[in-house]
Write an enzyme that holds these catalytic residues in place. Sequence first.
Site, PDB file in Angstrom:
ATOM      1  N   SER A   1       0.903  -1.051  -0.008  1.00 45.77           N
ATOM      2  CA  SER A   1       0.047   0.121   0.015  1.00 45.77           C
ATOM      3  C   SER A   1       0.911   1.198   0.157  1.00 45.77           C
ATOM      4  CB  SER A   1      -0.735   0.087   0.980  1.00 45.77           C
ATOM      5  OG  SER A   1      -2.012   1.060   0.933  1.00 45.77           O
TER       6      SER A   1
ATOM      7  N   ASP B   1      -9.941  -3.340  -5.177  1.00 44.04           N
ATOM      8  CA  ASP B   1      -9.071  -2.492  -4.234  1.00 44.04           C
ATOM      9  C   ASP B   1      -9.794  -1.023  -4.393  1.00 44.04           C
ATOM     10  OD1 ASP B   1      -7.638  -1.126  -2.789  1.00 44.04           O
ATOM     11  OD2 ASP B   1      -5.654  -2.203  -2.975  1.00 44.04           O
TER      12      ASP B   1
ATOM     13  N   HIS C   1      -8.136  -4.672  -1.398  1.00 41.76           N
ATOM     14  CA  HIS C   1      -6.717  -4.146  -0.964  1.00 41.76           C
ATOM     15  C   HIS C   1      -6.012  -5.315   0.064  1.00 41.76           C
ATOM     16  CE1 HIS C   1      -4.058  -0.886  -0.099  1.00 41.76           C
ATOM     17  NE2 HIS C   1      -4.070  -1.042   1.265  1.00 41.76           N
TER      18      HIS C   1
END
Length: 821
Positions: A674, A759, A794
């Site tokens: 991320s 995501d 995600h």
Amino acid sequence: MCIRDSVIPGGFAPDYMRRSEKMLGMIVEMLGANKPVAAICHGPWMLCSARREDGKPVLSGVKCTSFSAIKDDVINAGGEWVDEAVVVDQSIITSRTPDDITQWVEAIWREAVRSKSRGLVPTPVSKLHTVLIGAVEGENRGPDPMKVPKAKVDPYYWMRDDDRKDPEVMAHLELENAYTEAATAHLKEATAAMYDELLSHVQETDDSVPYPNGEWLYYHRTEKGLSYKIHCRKSAIDISAKEQVILDENKLAAGLAHCDVGGISMSPDHSLMAFTLDSDGNETYKLHLIDLATGKQVPTGLQDIEMCWDLAWGADNSTIFYLTFDDAQRPFKAWRHVIGQPAQEAECLLTEENELFNVDLFKIKSGEFVVISCDSTETSEGFLIDLSAPGAQPRLIEPRKFGQRYSVEGMVDGRMYIVTNADAKNNKLCSVSLGSQDLGRESWEDVKPYDPEVNISGVECFATHIVIEGRQGGFTRLWVASAIDPSSWGKIPFNEPICTVECGVNRVYNSTVVRLSYSSLTTPHSVMEFEFSTGKLILLKEQPVPEFDRSLYTSELMHATAADGTSIPMSVVYRTDKRDHSCPAPVFLYGYGSYGICIDPEFNARLLPLLDRGVVYVCAQIRGGGELGRATWYEEQGKYLNKMNTFTDFCDCAQHIVDTGMSTPDKLAICGRSAGGLLMGAVLNLRPDLFKVAVAGVPFVDVLTTMSDASIPLTTGEWEEWGNPNEAKYYEYMKSYSPYDNLTAQEYPSILVTAGLHDPRVAYWEPAKWVARLRDLKTDNNPCLFKCDLSSGHFSASDRYKNLRERAFEYSFLLDQLGCL
């Protein structure tokens, strides 16, 4: 297999179309042969072969009569045909039938992998698109955008598909996955073995420690072979009562590619259970309500409403509070709903129009109030809803003021406890009487004197005691005081200096203990209770980890010196008998460094296969995180126009590892997810020479484009994290580190990139574009692979076994590049 068009059939366009000599040379290098190792049609019916002579690849060509006669033509021209040859030709592909093409391409993949070449690299078509950064009519570009916008040309902007349905985009993602599978086919057995090894450290059948709530003990368990949790409860009064299964996620997941159960909330009398479900990984949820006496679904009236996972019950079983999103998936409305009534009759209690702010809600432990908060990164504002007054409207606590944050933590004896940064950079604890006419800051009283060396992150309020969660000296700590006289605070002691502690699940307001969670780099996660009356710390359960002997492992703390002289801490763990300090070791360096989030030293059984192979795990607590206090480590030195510290800190940590002889660049692997993926992209541009291999999970790499577009989820709220590139103040600085915008023609390490199609936090197209552009520019022959999970978001797969297989694949790739398989 998906064969789509005749411009670039199936999305394939081998490197030789742009760099034929480079690709042929690479194949020769990888095979190390002194004979033709690849036959590639270079234009209509022209055959090129490659051989190594005097250490250099030599190209030769011969006219081909037909596709089927390529092998004969090579032999007739005096060449030697190799069974593992890679044969590719655009004009030939377009002249064949779809079935022939499919079979032929599959055969090419097999042969390419067998010969250990790169096979066929998905090369998406370039479609130049101009992105405007600054003022754009009709769009929210912030309060002060550049009047004359900056233009950025993006050849792969077309990969953005908000609906995730475009055939061209989906075909490209499928081809990337197929290419990654082919390029790593030699790791298939190693990945399977790695999965078995990872699984060997999992207690597949296990129960969590039950926690009391009302007259019940709640817990979850897992069973071998089942992918999801089974939620249960037993009577806390009748210990002989049978277990009641209240939610089996495995049954819920039947037929779903993704199953993420969000908030589970019991009604005040514990006869109903509400939970939210995300079935595709995009973090939008649907509400479900179960009658626990019958096990049947209860109509809510909200079955078609997409909402956040947060839920709160009212004073009884009739009312529930929930949140909904705006078009950019920002929680912006808080609602009160009477169960069973139509959704259109729900009452909207609050709408947050400012796109910098998100709305949250929760019910306090003592049960009298629901708290609604409106928070940006810099500023907060809170409201109370009195559940004893039907129809009560939100009561403002303290009006928002830029830079002032506060959070309601709970109630004790008629006083509300608040954590705030008002006049306290690292936060302090205050309280205010609920009987005050004004609940605002002027009425707040300090409960614990401000200590700049202690960062307070949260508080658990009980009827008789208050527990503070915080940080001191870079590590998490807990303090306890009497609610009657909170002037004297005691720190809860733990045996290991390098550890992670936090409050666990505490549902009972009148409890005489606080439930804690404890872990270290060598101690598995443990559930403990601290007795208020005696000060005793009682271990309830340490998570079983099969095939693990803690005495074999050592953890320590070391520091690197940043370019500006700042000392950067690093947590280290390794297997003692595999570590020869006189020789460089393979190192797995992990980092994050954003949002003030702390990456604390805690146990991770998934690291054991690495440690057992002699890999040293190092976690760099770089600036941008909050490990050494939110104020200095994050707000002052790790965000906005100081964000570059995050990236240079990581490079300095890697350089320290090399300079001290712990490792060498050809033994150094790095990983981040991320915002940690942004870290990977930035440091790979800055110091590609420092690293052998990088794994970038769901990486945020197209900073300029994403942060200029308010229609993308999370963008506006994060203008207070990175800055707003639409403003001249931030544009050049953000441009200087945005990974996608700083790719250049240089050698890069081996790279594996992962993404999730659904995501909402880091859209799949960011890593997809980054990989495509990276392949265009890089001058090395190292693998650059992209793997996109088409059924998750995600946080990767929700299925615990599938999630473990993903880690096994990543580790196999990493260890293969390090030469440690």
